[in-house]
Design an enzyme around this catalytic site. Structure first.
Site, PDB file in Angstrom:
ATOM      1  N   ASN A  92      40.228  45.030  33.539  1.00  0.00           N
ATOM      2  CA  ASN A  92      39.090  44.942  32.625  1.00  0.00           C
ATOM      3  C   ASN A  92      39.381  43.841  31.617  1.00  0.00           C
ATOM      4  OD1 ASN A  92      36.767  45.619  30.977  1.00  0.00           O
ATOM      5  ND2 ASN A  92      36.798  47.617  31.928  1.00  0.00           N
TER       6      ASN A  92
ATOM      7  N   GLY B 196      41.182  39.841  35.407  1.00  0.00           N
ATOM      8  CA  GLY B 196      40.598  40.586  34.302  1.00  0.00           C
ATOM      9  C   GLY B 196      39.230  40.059  33.964  1.00  0.00           C
ATOM     10  N   HIS B 197      38.680  40.553  32.855  1.00  0.00           N
ATOM     11  CA  HIS B 197      37.331  40.170  32.438  1.00  0.00           C
ATOM     12  C   HIS B 197      37.330  39.201  31.265  1.00  0.00           C
ATOM     13  CE1 HIS B 197      35.423  44.052  34.332  1.00  0.00           C
ATOM     14  NE2 HIS B 197      36.112  43.323  35.199  1.00  0.00           N
ATOM     15  N   GLY B 198      38.496  38.644  30.926  1.00  0.00           N
ATOM     16  CA  GLY B 198      38.557  37.647  29.877  1.00  0.00           C
ATOM     17  C   GLY B 198      38.851  38.216  28.510  1.00  0.00           C
TER      18      GLY B 198
ATOM     19  N   LEU C 214      28.901  45.102  33.952  1.00  0.00           N
ATOM     20  CA  LEU C 214      30.275  45.551  33.826  1.00  0.00           C
ATOM     21  C   LEU C 214      31.296  44.480  34.148  1.00  0.00           C
ATOM     22  CD1 LEU C 214      29.903  49.095  35.397  1.00  0.00           C
ATOM     23  CD2 LEU C 214      29.716  48.411  33.007  1.00  0.00           C
TER      24      LEU C 214
END
Length: 315
Positions: free
Chosen positions: A211, A233-235, A314
């Site tokens: 995440n 990941g999402h940064g 998401l």
């Protein structure tokens, strides 16, 4: 200790300023076992109790080895982890939404080169909070609440059940030389999540997770993030904002000299289609010297992160 009791380290303020001699409290001398199977709650509780009573500077030392811990603990001072701590596999074993929790401490140091293994793979399939409003949150591996003047350094965190490190209502905290790792498809395993805190410095951290590498929530001021590697990941994200009535303004964020590799996002600001009765202001963000490789969305400002119908982006 019952087997369903959470291993929870709640450190209460008991630091007495004195010139008494410095002392190390080694859990091995309290008959802690490093075989990876023994419940060491009693040994750890005794070590914490004696360290808290000591009228001077003291250190709780966890040497090399594998330790399985379950039970409450009240103390403060220096938490030095040289070995491996393994969490209970079943999330039902936890009495709260944290595995290790430090609270209300001034001048807290946590480090030592050791590792936290939350053994999260079994729990990830239970993460249904996006669909189930009555879900029970999975535990954060290490949480800091109301900490002032903290220094978190030289630690490894693996396979968190939810977030690896969490900060709430903290002031003047440094997190450095951390290695954070979970599979890219592990749900909600944020590397570092911070809310309602001031003076947070994150440097020289490697985050590979499923995440947000770093998640910054409302109420943050004066945050500096430097020399961070993120991917997968999402940064590095600000928000999401605009969901809760108690949210506070967010300002003065610097993200500098960071690398993103194989992430879904680079730097992102996200907010809900807010129905709040107040305005939350997010301002003064500086991004410098950012390197991105194989990143799907480099810079994102998303003001419709979640719609009124509850559908969320998401990524």
């Amino acid at each position: 200790m019952g087997e369903n009791v959470l291993f929870l380290l709640i450190l209460l303020v008991c630091i007495v300023e004195t010139e008494a001699q410095y002392k190390i409290f080694n859990v091995i001398t309290y008959n802690a076992s490093s075989n990876g199977n023994t419940d060491n709650s009693e040994a750890f509780l005794k070590a914490w109790s004696d360290a808290c009573k000591w009228k001077g500077k003291s250190t709780i030392l966890i040497p090399n080895g594998t330790y399985t811990l379950r039970g409450p603990c009240n103390s403060s001072i220096n938490f030095r982890l040289e070995g491996l701590l393994k969490a209970p596999i079943d999330p039902k074993s936890f009495a709260s939404d944290n595995w290790i929790n430090f609270k209300y401490v001034n001048k807290l140091m946590v480090g030592g080169g050791g590792s936290l293994d939350a053994q999260g793979a079994y729990a990830w399939k239970m993460n249904d909070c996006q669909k189930n409003p009555n879900c029970r949150p999975l535990p954060t591996s290490m949480k800091f609440d109301y900490i002032t003047n903290g220094y978190i350094h030289h630690m490894h965190s693996f396979n968190s059940k939810q977030s690896h490190f969490g900060l709430y209502r903290c002031n003047n905290m440094t997190l450095t030389k951390l290695q954070i790792k979970a599979p890219g498809d592990s749900p909600n395993t944020d590397g570092i999540k911070i809310g309602k805190s001031t003076g947070i410095n994150i440097t020289s951290v490697n985050i590979r997770t499923g995440n947000d590498c770093i998640s910054m929530l409302s109420g943050l001021k004066n945050v500096q993030i430097m020399d961070v590697y993120c991917g997968p990941g999402h940064g590095i994200n600000i928000g999401s904002l605009g969901k809760y009535e108690d949210e506070e303004d967010l300002a003065d964020i610097i993200v500098k000299n960071c690398t993103f590799n194989g992430t879904s996002n680079g730097v992102r600001i996200k907010s809900y289609e807010s129905q709040l009765n107040k305005t939350v202001v997010a301002s003064n963000f500086i991004y410098e010297d950012i390197v991105m490789e194989n990143v799907e969305y480099h810079i994102v400002i998303d003001q419709h992160y979640c719609s009124n119908s509850g559908e969320c982006n998401l990524l």
